[in-house]
Every structure is written in structure tokens, then in C-alpha cells.
Design a protein around this motif. Sequence first.
Motif, PDB file in Angstrom:
ATOM      1  N   GLY A  46       0.794  -1.225   0.000  1.00 22.01           N
ATOM      2  CA  GLY A  46       0.000   0.000   0.000  1.00 22.01           C
ATOM      3  C   GLY A  46       0.827   1.274   0.000  1.00 22.01           C
ATOM      4  N   SER A  47       0.172   2.366  -0.360  1.00 21.65           N
ATOM      5  CA  SER A  47       0.869   3.655  -0.477  1.00 21.65           C
ATOM      6  C   SER A  47       0.891   4.446   0.822  1.00 21.65           C
ATOM      7  CB  SER A  47       0.201   4.511  -1.554  1.00 21.65           C
ATOM      8  OG  SER A  47      -1.132   4.836  -1.172  1.00 21.65           O
ATOM      9  N   SER A  48       0.131   3.987   1.839  1.00 23.30           N
ATOM     10  CA  SER A  48       0.044   4.694   3.129  1.00 23.30           C
ATOM     11  C   SER A  48      -0.399   6.137   2.930  1.00 23.30           C
ATOM     12  CB  SER A  48       1.403   4.679   3.858  1.00 23.30           C
ATOM     13  OG  SER A  48       1.977   3.406   3.870  1.00 23.30           O
ATOM     14  N   MET A  86      -1.004   8.269   5.877  1.00 25.82           N
ATOM     15  CA  MET A  86       0.151   8.517   6.740  1.00 25.82           C
ATOM     16  C   MET A  86       0.964   9.719   6.273  1.00 25.82           C
ATOM     17  SD  MET A  86       0.096   6.098   9.085  1.00 25.82           S
ATOM     18  CE  MET A  86       1.738   6.103   9.765  1.00 25.82           C
ATOM     19  N   GLY A  87       0.971   9.953   4.963  1.00 20.56           N
ATOM     20  CA  GLY A  87       1.782  11.033   4.422  1.00 20.56           C
ATOM     21  C   GLY A  87       3.215  10.615   4.148  1.00 20.56           C
ATOM     22  N   GLU A  88       3.567   9.378   4.493  1.00 22.45           N
ATOM     23  CA  GLU A  88       4.898   8.819   4.257  1.00 22.45           C
ATOM     24  C   GLU A  88       4.771   7.300   4.280  1.00 22.45           C
ATOM     25  OE1 GLU A  88       7.629   9.220   7.749  1.00 22.45           O
ATOM     26  OE2 GLU A  88       5.989  10.441   8.561  1.00 22.45           O
ATOM     27  N   PRO A  89       5.768   6.577   3.733  1.00 22.00           N
ATOM     28  CA  PRO A  89       5.666   5.116   3.673  1.00 22.00           C
ATOM     29  C   PRO A  89       5.554   4.489   5.063  1.00 22.00           C
ATOM     30  CG  PRO A  89       7.406   5.899   2.215  1.00 22.00           C
ATOM     31  CD  PRO A  89       6.966   7.074   3.034  1.00 22.00           C
ATOM     32  N   THR A 114      -2.930   6.059  10.681  1.00 15.88           N
ATOM     33  CA  THR A 114      -2.579   7.477  10.621  1.00 15.88           C
ATOM     34  C   THR A 114      -1.312   7.727  11.431  1.00 15.88           C
ATOM     35  OG1 THR A 114      -3.832   8.121  12.600  1.00 15.88           O
ATOM     36  CG2 THR A 114      -5.038   8.068  10.498  1.00 15.88           C
ATOM     37  N   ILE A 115      -0.665   8.835  11.175  1.00 14.46           N
ATOM     38  CA  ILE A 115       0.561   9.165  11.899  1.00 14.46           C
ATOM     39  C   ILE A 115       0.264   9.407  13.375  1.00 14.46           C
ATOM     40  CG2 ILE A 115       0.549  11.672  11.575  1.00 14.46           C
ATOM     41  CD1 ILE A 115       3.591   9.330  11.098  1.00 14.46           C
ATOM     42  N   ALA A 116      -0.950   9.911  13.670  1.00 15.09           N
ATOM     43  CA  ALA A 116      -1.345  10.122  15.067  1.00 15.09           C
ATOM     44  C   ALA A 116      -1.461   8.785  15.793  1.00 15.09           C
ATOM     45  CB  ALA A 116      -2.659  10.887  15.137  1.00 15.09           C
ATOM     46  N   GLN A 117      -2.049   7.786  15.144  1.00 16.85           N
ATOM     47  CA  GLN A 117      -2.153   6.457  15.746  1.00 16.85           C
ATOM     48  C   GLN A 117      -0.763   5.860  15.976  1.00 16.85           C
ATOM     49  OE1 GLN A 117      -4.606   4.596  12.757  1.00 16.85           O
ATOM     50  NE2 GLN A 117      -6.448   4.718  14.031  1.00 16.85           N
ATOM     51  N   TYR A 118       0.124   6.079  15.031  1.00 17.21           N
ATOM     52  CA  TYR A 118       1.491   5.572  15.154  1.00 17.21           C
ATOM     53  C   TYR A 118       2.186   6.170  16.376  1.00 17.21           C
ATOM     54  CZ  TYR A 118       6.528   5.393  14.233  1.00 17.21           C
ATOM     55  OH  TYR A 118       7.879   5.242  14.361  1.00 17.21           O
ATOM     56  N   HIS A 119       2.120   7.494  16.514  1.00 14.89           N
ATOM     57  CA  HIS A 119       2.780   8.141  17.639  1.00 14.89           C
ATOM     58  C   HIS A 119       2.153   7.727  18.976  1.00 14.89           C
ATOM     59  CE1 HIS A 119       5.595  10.488  15.389  1.00 14.89           C
ATOM     60  NE2 HIS A 119       4.658  11.103  14.688  1.00 14.89           N
ATOM     61  N   ALA A 120       0.827   7.562  18.972  1.00 18.29           N
ATOM     62  CA  ALA A 120       0.145   7.133  20.196  1.00 18.29           C
ATOM     63  C   ALA A 120       0.577   5.722  20.589  1.00 18.29           C
ATOM     64  CB  ALA A 120      -1.362   7.190  20.002  1.00 18.29           C
ATOM     65  N   MET A 121       0.737   4.846  19.587  1.00 18.09           N
ATOM     66  CA  MET A 121       1.141   3.472  19.869  1.00 18.09           C
ATOM     67  C   MET A 121       2.589   3.417  20.344  1.00 18.09           C
ATOM     68  SD  MET A 121       0.614   0.068  17.501  1.00 18.09           S
ATOM     69  CE  MET A 121      -1.143   0.401  17.293  1.00 18.09           C
ATOM     70  N   ILE A 122       3.434   4.239  19.734  1.00 17.36           N
ATOM     71  CA  ILE A 122       4.828   4.328  20.162  1.00 17.36           C
ATOM     72  C   ILE A 122       4.880   4.773  21.637  1.00 17.36           C
ATOM     73  CG2 ILE A 122       6.933   5.703  19.954  1.00 17.36           C
ATOM     74  CD1 ILE A 122       6.913   3.636  17.857  1.00 17.36           C
ATOM     75  N   LYS A 123       4.121   5.805  21.937  1.00 17.06           N
ATOM     76  CA  LYS A 123       4.137   6.361  23.291  1.00 17.06           C
ATOM     77  C   LYS A 123       3.641   5.355  24.328  1.00 17.06           C
ATOM     78  CE  LYS A 123       2.558  10.353  25.980  1.00 17.06           C
ATOM     79  NZ  LYS A 123       1.774  11.613  25.946  1.00 17.06           N
ATOM     80  N   SER A 124       2.591   4.620  23.998  1.00 17.16           N
ATOM     81  CA  SER A 124       1.992   3.693  24.969  1.00 17.16           C
ATOM     82  C   SER A 124       2.792   2.414  25.123  1.00 17.16           C
ATOM     83  CB  SER A 124       0.549   3.352  24.560  1.00 17.16           C
ATOM     84  OG  SER A 124       0.536   2.685  23.317  1.00 17.16           O
ATOM     85  N   ASN A 125       3.618   2.079  24.129  1.00 19.57           N
ATOM     86  CA  ASN A 125       4.338   0.810  24.179  1.00 19.57           C
ATOM     87  C   ASN A 125       5.817   0.947  24.488  1.00 19.57           C
ATOM     88  OD1 ASN A 125       2.541  -1.631  23.212  1.00 19.57           O
ATOM     89  ND2 ASN A 125       1.889   0.170  22.043  1.00 19.57           N
ATOM     90  N   PHE A 126       6.372   2.153  24.313  1.00 15.80           N
ATOM     91  CA  PHE A 126       7.805   2.291  24.518  1.00 15.80           C
ATOM     92  C   PHE A 126       8.178   3.341  25.546  1.00 15.80           C
ATOM     93  CE2 PHE A 126       7.406   1.001  19.951  1.00 15.80           C
ATOM     94  CZ  PHE A 126       7.764  -0.328  20.162  1.00 15.80           C
ATOM     95  N   SER A 127       7.183   3.988  26.145  1.00 16.11           N
ATOM     96  CA  SER A 127       7.504   4.990  27.163  1.00 16.11           C
ATOM     97  C   SER A 127       7.941   4.281  28.440  1.00 16.11           C
ATOM     98  CB  SER A 127       6.294   5.887  27.449  1.00 16.11           C
ATOM     99  OG  SER A 127       5.188   5.098  27.867  1.00 16.11           O
TER     100      SER A 127
END
Length: 205
Positions: free
Chosen positions: A17-19, A22-25, A191-204
Motif C-alpha cells: 500500500g501507499s500509506s 500517513m503522508g509517508e511510507p 494514521t501518523i497520530a495512531q502511530y505516535h500514540a502506539m509508540i508512546k503507549s508501548n515504549f515509554s
Amino acid sequence: MPFLPKPKIAQLILAAGSSSRMGEPKQVLPWHNTTLIGHAIQRALLLQETSIYVVLGAHYDTVYKEICHFPVTILRNTEWQSGMGSTIRSGIKAIQQDKLSYDGVLISLVDQPLLDTVHFNALITQFSKEPSVITATDLGSGIGVPAIIPSKYFYELLQLQADFGARYIIKKHIDHINTVDALDKGVDIDTIAQYHAMIKSNFSS
């Protein structure tokens, strides 16, 4: 309890997919010490005795550079813009051309990084019990992938229209499938917002 022979499974990772949202790959977004697609492949490599096929499409060169060192078969779907159905078709065609005879195909995505090897092994264990029945993931919001589709349905996968994915086959045979609960881990990153939220909740820390 009788011995259950382990089925021969090909894992098909869909990453064409083209994502656009997301605005980026999406495939090459950082995840742990690798990328989303690198993580998906590393997770797949932990499953024993499965052959791994990765279908790329959009951003092919960028994504290929990230994964070309992995011991997997990399496929290119030049018709990726027409939809997920074409990506699945290209993967199934390659799997059928393999010299091995597979009992089923495990279809997975790169944007469900919380699903771990435990979940994939649970799918394989369930499929081993009834290898003629689709084994899919209960995502809470519905039944979908990752899912193991028996080889008897390969023809149907090859007939998928461009804008239909594996869920179409699952829904068609919904009265004859087995499921494994995702336990709130089957979250997609769209979405990029979902990505950042998942990063924050799983790696903080």
C-alpha cells in the motif's frame, strides 16, 4: 491425544500500500530497533518451518532496501494501486509456483505490530487441528487477519477483485471458521497520530 502433524504454511506479508493517510511510507516507520516491515519479518522468522513471502508495491525501492537482507521471498505487485485483492493474487501465484505443496497461507499485515509470535503460533496450532477450515483472528471489532486460509481456497483468493481483501473470503465462509482472540493487540496503524500514540503507549518508560 493424537499427534498432529505440523501443516506446511506459507506466510504472506502484505506491504504494497501507499500509506496515503500517513503522508509517508508506513512500511519503513521506525519500530523498536528496526521498521514496521522489518518487525513483521522478524516476527515471521520466529515461526518455524514457514516460508515467507513479502509483497511490495508503492515505494518499492525504498522498502526493498530495508528488507533485502532478510531470508524471504520479495515480490513486486505492479498493480498495487488497484487494491489489496491484486496484492493477494500476486502472492498466491508466487506461492503456487513454489515447489513445496502448502496446506495453507498465513496472511498478515505490516501495520499490526502488537500481534506477537504467541498469537501467530496460536493460529498455527488451531489450524493444525482442522487444516481444512479457515483460522482467523477475532479483532473485537470483527473477524479478520492475520488468518490462515487453507489451500482449497487458493482459487478463491486468485479470483479476488481489486478492492477486496482476505476479509471477503473470511466473511463468505464465516459459518465454517475458527478464531483466535487478538486480546486487544490487533490494532491497525492507519494514521501518523495512531502511530505516535502506539509508540508512546508501548515504549515509554
